[in-house]
Every structure is written in C-alpha cells, then in structure tokens.
Motif scaffolding. Structure first.
Motif, PDB file in Angstrom:
ATOM      1  N   LEU A 126       1.223  -1.208  -0.087  1.00  0.00           N
ATOM      2  CA  LEU A 126      -0.171   0.304   0.343  1.00  0.00           C
ATOM      3  C   LEU A 126       0.688   1.348  -0.082  1.00  0.00           C
ATOM      4  O   LEU A 126       1.884   1.637   0.963  1.00  0.00           O
ATOM      5  N   PRO A 127       1.083   2.228  -1.248  1.00  0.00           N
ATOM      6  CA  PRO A 127       1.665   3.378  -0.901  1.00  0.00           C
ATOM      7  C   PRO A 127       1.316   4.421   0.312  1.00  0.00           C
ATOM      8  O   PRO A 127       0.171   4.457   0.230  1.00  0.00           O
ATOM      9  N   THR A 128       2.227   4.338   1.032  1.00  0.00           N
ATOM     10  CA  THR A 128       2.078   5.186   2.364  1.00  0.00           C
ATOM     11  C   THR A 128       3.011   6.511   2.418  1.00  0.00           C
ATOM     12  O   THR A 128       4.116   6.296   2.384  1.00  0.00           O
ATOM     13  N   GLU A 129       2.241   6.936   2.891  1.00  0.00           N
ATOM     14  CA  GLU A 129       3.715   8.706   3.356  1.00  0.00           C
ATOM     15  C   GLU A 129       2.887   8.678   4.112  1.00  0.00           C
ATOM     16  O   GLU A 129       1.574   9.225   4.856  1.00  0.00           O
ATOM     17  N   ALA A 130       3.831   9.834   5.412  1.00  0.00           N
ATOM     18  CA  ALA A 130       2.922   9.898   6.622  1.00  0.00           C
ATOM     19  C   ALA A 130       3.953  12.166   6.598  1.00  0.00           C
ATOM     20  O   ALA A 130       4.801  11.593   6.131  1.00  0.00           O
ATOM     21  N   LEU A 131       2.890  13.369   7.395  1.00  0.00           N
ATOM     22  CA  LEU A 131       3.562  14.386   8.192  1.00  0.00           C
ATOM     23  C   LEU A 131       2.964  13.931   9.323  1.00  0.00           C
ATOM     24  O   LEU A 131       2.481  13.484   9.632  1.00  0.00           O
ATOM     25  N   LEU A 132       4.679  14.959   9.779  1.00  0.00           N
ATOM     26  CA  LEU A 132       4.775  14.955  11.256  1.00  0.00           C
ATOM     27  C   LEU A 132       3.845  16.096  11.525  1.00  0.00           C
ATOM     28  O   LEU A 132       4.481  17.267  10.649  1.00  0.00           O
ATOM     29  N   THR A 133       2.706  16.358  12.227  1.00  0.00           N
ATOM     30  CA  THR A 133       2.059  17.421  12.721  1.00  0.00           C
ATOM     31  C   THR A 133       1.942  17.629  14.224  1.00  0.00           C
ATOM     32  O   THR A 133       1.841  16.982  15.140  1.00  0.00           O
ATOM     33  N   ASP A 134       1.860  19.203  14.331  1.00  0.00           N
ATOM     34  CA  ASP A 134       2.100  19.479  15.959  1.00  0.00           C
ATOM     35  C   ASP A 134       1.119  19.274  16.638  1.00  0.00           C
ATOM     36  O   ASP A 134      -0.492  19.704  16.216  1.00  0.00           O
ATOM     37  N   MET A 135       0.954  19.114  18.295  1.00  0.00           N
ATOM     38  CA  MET A 135      -0.113  18.618  18.651  1.00  0.00           C
ATOM     39  C   MET A 135       0.148  19.934  20.107  1.00  0.00           C
ATOM     40  O   MET A 135      -0.142  19.337  21.424  1.00  0.00           O
ATOM     41  N   ASN A 136       0.659  20.312  20.205  1.00  0.00           N
ATOM     42  CA  ASN A 136       0.923  21.675  21.316  1.00  0.00           C
ATOM     43  C   ASN A 136       0.082  22.988  21.913  1.00  0.00           C
ATOM     44  O   ASN A 136       0.506  22.856  22.182  1.00  0.00           O
ATOM     45  N   GLU A 137      -0.808  22.837  21.337  1.00  0.00           N
ATOM     46  CA  GLU A 137      -3.023  23.295  20.916  1.00  0.00           C
ATOM     47  C   GLU A 137      -3.503  22.537  20.061  1.00  0.00           C
ATOM     48  O   GLU A 137      -2.572  22.129  19.230  1.00  0.00           O
ATOM     49  N   PRO A 138      -4.865  23.196  20.048  1.00  0.00           N
ATOM     50  CA  PRO A 138      -6.146  22.299  19.687  1.00  0.00           C
ATOM     51  C   PRO A 138      -5.560  22.532  18.654  1.00  0.00           C
ATOM     52  O   PRO A 138      -4.886  23.610  17.733  1.00  0.00           O
ATOM     53  N   LEU A 139      -5.907  21.359  17.422  1.00  0.00           N
ATOM     54  CA  LEU A 139      -5.617  22.039  15.227  1.00  0.00           C
ATOM     55  C   LEU A 139      -6.989  23.306  15.468  1.00  0.00           C
ATOM     56  O   LEU A 139      -6.509  24.001  14.453  1.00  0.00           O
ATOM     57  N   ALA A 140      -8.433  22.874  15.670  1.00  0.00           N
ATOM     58  CA  ALA A 140      -9.452  23.795  15.577  1.00  0.00           C
ATOM     59  C   ALA A 140      -9.768  24.540  16.965  1.00  0.00           C
ATOM     60  O   ALA A 140      -9.183  23.815  18.182  1.00  0.00           O
ATOM     61  N   PRO A 141     -10.776  25.416  16.852  1.00  0.00           N
ATOM     62  CA  PRO A 141     -10.805  26.157  17.822  1.00  0.00           C
ATOM     63  C   PRO A 141     -12.122  25.639  18.546  1.00  0.00           C
ATOM     64  O   PRO A 141     -11.998  26.159  19.845  1.00  0.00           O
ATOM     65  N   ALA A 142     -12.729  24.494  18.200  1.00  0.00           N
ATOM     66  CA  ALA A 142     -13.192  24.186  19.333  1.00  0.00           C
ATOM     67  C   ALA A 142     -12.242  22.247  19.727  1.00  0.00           C
ATOM     68  O   ALA A 142     -12.064  21.542  19.057  1.00  0.00           O
ATOM     69  N   ALA A 143     -13.521  22.194  20.953  1.00  0.00           N
ATOM     70  CA  ALA A 143     -13.238  20.263  21.304  1.00  0.00           C
ATOM     71  C   ALA A 143     -14.272  19.717  21.878  1.00  0.00           C
ATOM     72  O   ALA A 143     -15.025  20.702  22.712  1.00  0.00           O
ATOM     73  N   GLY A 144     -14.554  18.557  21.092  1.00  0.00           N
ATOM     74  CA  GLY A 144     -16.347  18.167  21.573  1.00  0.00           C
ATOM     75  C   GLY A 144     -16.970  17.993  19.871  1.00  0.00           C
ATOM     76  O   GLY A 144     -16.425  18.595  19.140  1.00  0.00           O
ATOM     77  N   ASN A 145     -17.605  16.875  20.277  1.00  0.00           N
ATOM     78  CA  ASN A 145     -18.027  16.115  19.556  1.00  0.00           C
ATOM     79  C   ASN A 145     -18.917  16.917  18.318  1.00  0.00           C
ATOM     80  O   ASN A 145     -18.207  18.008  17.018  1.00  0.00           O
ATOM     81  N   ALA A 146     -20.341  17.716  18.716  1.00  0.00           N
ATOM     82  CA  ALA A 146     -20.955  18.318  17.818  1.00  0.00           C
ATOM     83  C   ALA A 146     -20.434  19.633  17.719  1.00  0.00           C
ATOM     84  O   ALA A 146     -20.355  20.193  16.644  1.00  0.00           O
ATOM     85  N   LEU A 147     -19.840  20.433  18.709  1.00  0.00           N
ATOM     86  CA  LEU A 147     -18.701  21.292  18.210  1.00  0.00           C
ATOM     87  C   LEU A 147     -17.846  21.213  17.332  1.00  0.00           C
ATOM     88  O   LEU A 147     -17.845  22.362  16.270  1.00  0.00           O
ATOM     89  N   GLU A 148     -17.536  20.162  17.323  1.00  0.00           N
ATOM     90  CA  GLU A 148     -16.443  19.964  15.930  1.00  0.00           C
ATOM     91  C   GLU A 148     -16.918  20.018  14.584  1.00  0.00           C
ATOM     92  O   GLU A 148     -16.631  20.052  13.492  1.00  0.00           O
ATOM     93  N   VAL A 149     -18.146  19.411  14.374  1.00  0.00           N
ATOM     94  CA  VAL A 149     -18.705  19.079  13.094  1.00  0.00           C
ATOM     95  C   VAL A 149     -19.271  20.333  13.088  1.00  0.00           C
ATOM     96  O   VAL A 149     -19.360  20.914  11.445  1.00  0.00           O
TER      97      VAL A 149
END
Length: 443
Positions: A233-256
């Motif tokens: 399976l052709p596979t690549e990866a990106l390393l991304t920072d999680m020292n702060e939330p990625l979106a301005p919300a955290a929670g299920n309906a809020l993220e939708v």
C-alpha cells in the motif's frame, strides 16, 4: 502447526518470527484458539523485543486477512481509492473536511475510523452527534455510499480485521498500547482491509498527542510508512504539531459545526486549513490526480470554494441516515449544551503555552469522552472559541467557552481550562505546524 506458546517464547527470546508463525498465531486469535493470556504474553514480548519490518508486515497482513478484504474493482468506481488516518489529537477535525474534499476532487474515500481514546477525540463520536448518522453499517451500505457520494466515514465493524479487536482489547489492559509494531499493525490492518490504493498518515507529536516528542513520532511514522509500503500500500506520513488544539473547538457536535463552517466557507481556522490542504496535496499527488503540488493546491481550492466538497459531505451524511438539510440547519439539528460559560484570562499578556492534554481531559470530564469503553458520550458538551498560542489577551478576555450539561460541570471545566493556559509578557516562537514528511526509504 507452531504452538502459540512457542511463538511467544521465540519472540520473548528476541528471535525473528517467520511469516508462517505470525499468521498461525493471528488465525488462532481470530478463531478463539489463542487465549487472552497468550495474547497478553505475545503483546508484552513484542513490546519488549520489538519487530523487524518484515515481521510487522507479516503481522499486518495476517490481521487484515482475519476478516473481509474489500475489492473496489467490483464497484465500478471512476477514481482512485484513498484514505487518511490520524494518531489522535485535540480539535482534530481534519477527516470531516478532508474526506469530502478529496471526493470532490475525484477520489473515493472509504474511511474506516475510530472512537475517542483517552484524552483524544474520535471521528466516529463526532459524526454520531449528527442525528440519525449510522457509523456501524453493513458492507453493502458502505460500498453504496462510497460509490454514490465518493466518501463514507464508518466504523470497522465485525467484518474488517476482527483479530485486531481482540488484540487491541488485551493491549489496552496490559500496558502494551505504546508498542510501535502493534500500533502499526492495528492501524494498517484495517486500512488494508478497506482496499485502498494510497494512504496518508497524520502522526502527531506534542503535549496533546500520544507521542509527546518529535523523535517518537518520527519513529512511529517510519514504521507505518515502511510497513504500509512493504504490504503493498503506497503510504506517506506527515508529522504535525499538537502542542495546541488544531481547531478552535474540542467536543463532538462543536467540531461538526467547525467542519461545516469550514466546508461552507463561513470560517476557516488557519491551522486546520493548513493541515487539510497539506494532506489533500499529498493524496492527490499519490493518486496521480494532480500534476504537481501547485495543481493539487488549485484543485483543492476550487472544490472548497465552489461548494463541491460541502455537497459531498451532505451526500455522505444523508446516505448514512443523517438529515438531508444538515448544512442549512446545523444550528437547529446538532445538539447544544444548556450551560455555556466563559473562561476569562486572569491576567493580560500573550498566550505562551497550552496544556493541550488537559483540555482534552476537560472534555472527557464534561462527558464528551470516555473513561471506559462502555461509557455514553454527551455529544453537546466541549470547548469552543479556544484561544491559540501567540494570541494577545486582556484581563477578563475569554480564553474559551465551556459548553456543559450542568453548572457544576461548567465550573469545574472553567477551572481546568484556566489552569491549562499560560499567559505571560512574551511568547516563545512556535515550531512549524508540519514538522516533516516521511516517505519510504530507497534502497
């Protein structure tokens, strides 16, 4: 046939297992012939001794073959079959935006996703905040929605990689979840069972990720890429920072809500948008639907700005049992918490650091995540309006909004969120959001 205890002994002693040994052990897991005690011993031996790439490939393929393997050639699809997977974070709403965006660009995305784990949110939990949306569907429904909408985000169900379900349950109880070969096989077995032609992996690092430091994330990403490619399976990866939330919300309906606003073009968080487009570029290039990065970037922009990606999301939602008018009536259809409280900054200055894991745990304490697998989730609760690193705030200015079921829960979360934010006169320069790309080593 090799006895299970002999396979365990050989791995305990640091010997390299043959493909036939690994396959026989996994088949025993799937049939129930291998006991939970033997699975636990194998997991601990693997955690201690590790696995060479050929062993990890053999384990991944055996787990894939323990159940159904989808073949999309029968579905008369008119584009490549691709997917993306994240190792988990806070406010990680990428899949909800990226999957329909890729579909609008000509891909087919059969995304087999998961639920929240510990302090991190789960894509399936977010989607289940949508009334009627079914994440556990028969394979024929999964195939139909992928064919008609170009995208379906569902759970693995009992048919795909069932050996992983038993192995993971034992790992969760035996302090072996962190084993890189076992993480690798767990993730990739389900992705391979989905019949993909290309896969991109979001391997996160930082205080809100399972891999706290960049070196650990790089090691996991390297294992995933080498094993995925070794399994065909052709596979690549990106390393991304999680020292702060990625979106301005955290929670299920809020993220939708965040995802819908992003798809409609109402509001696009810069961090979320950067990661979405980076993975879009990666997968369009892997799928050979773009000449180069600039061509891929332009295709993604057209699909977003024209509303084509939003339309694919709407078709997926309705195809999997959700409302047909979610995009137009999200405020009325998605659940809302009865209590909303501001988290006020105690002092003025610059947001210098965020304990991102603490924010994720605050969502769990509000009822938006699970302490145990059987816990029910309140889809309405969570955090919104999260102030990013580097933002200047005045005393009393909101750092976040707590959405809670009760006043008592809101008060507790306010205190947790206040403690998670460090505000000072100066802020350190943040590192790059995307810290690197991992591709298969040549030679």
């Amino acid at each position: 046939m090799t006895l299970a205890q002999e396979t365990i002994r050989r791995k305990r002693d640091g010997l390299r297992l043959a493909d036939t040994e690994i396959r026989a052990f996994v088949e025993g897991i799937a049939r129930g012939d291998v006991s939970d005690a033997q699975i636990a011993a194998f997991a601990m031996a693997t955690c201690w001794r590790g696995m060479a790439t050929p062993e990890a490939v053999a384990l991944t393929l055996a787990m894939r073959d323990s159940g159904a393997v989808l073949d999309w050639r029968e579905a008369d699809l008119h584009g490549p079959v691709v997917d993306k997977h994240s190792t988990g974070g806070i406010g990680d709403t990428v899949s909800l935006v990226l999957a329909p965006l890729l579909a609008a660009c000509g891909c087919h995305v059969p995304m087999v996703s998961g639920r929240g784990l510990g302090h991190t949110g789960g894509t399936l939990d977010k989607l289940e905040a949508i009334p009627g949306y079914a994440v556990d569907v028969p394979l024929d429904v999964f195939r139909r929605v992928v064919r008609e909408a170009g995208v379906a985000i569902v759970g693995a169900g009992p048919a795909l990689a069932p050996a992983d379900r038993r192995l993971y349950a034992v790992r969760d109880l035996t302090a072996t979840v962190e084993s890189i070969p076992l993480i690798t096989a767990s993730i990739l077995s389900k992705k391979l069972a989905a019949g993909l032609q290309a896969l991109a992996l979001d391997v996160k690092f930082g205080n809100g990720a399972f891999m706290r430091d960049l070196a650990s994330a790089r090691a996991l990403a390297r294992s995933l890429v080498e094993t995925g490619c070794g399994a065909g399976l052709p596979t690549e990866a990106l390393l991304t920072d999680m020292n702060e939330p990625l979106a301005p919300a955290a929670g299920n309906a809020l993220e939708v809500h965040v995802a819908i606003r992003h798809l409609r073009g109402d509001e696009r968080s810069a961090r979320l948008d950067e990661v979405v487009r980076a993975f879009g570029i990666t997968l369009l290039r892997q799928a050979r639907l773009a000449r180069d990065d600039d061509d891929a970037r332009a295709r993604l922009a057209r699909a977003l700005d024209s509303g084509a990606a939003a339309e694919r999301f709407a078709r997926m939602v309705s195809g999997l049992g959700g409302p047909t008018d979610l995009l137009e009536r999200a405020d009325q259809l998605l659940p809302a918490a009865p209590v909303v409280r501001e988290v006020a900054a105690a002092a003025g200055g610059v947001v210098a650091a965020i304990d991102t894991r603490a924010l994720g745990l605050a969502v769990v304490e509000l009822g938006g995540g699970r302490r145990r697998a059987e816990d029910r989730i309140d889809p309405a609760v969570g955090l919104a309006g999260l102030a990013p690193l580097g933002m200047r705030v005045e005393p009393g200015q909101p750092l976040a909004l707590v959405h809670a079921a009760t006043a008592a829960a809101a008060n507790a979360a306010v205190a947790t969120v206040q403690a998670a934010y460090a505000v000072s006169d100066t802020a350190a320069s943040p590192g790059p959001l995307i810290a690197g790309r991992i591709v298969r080593e040549q030679g």
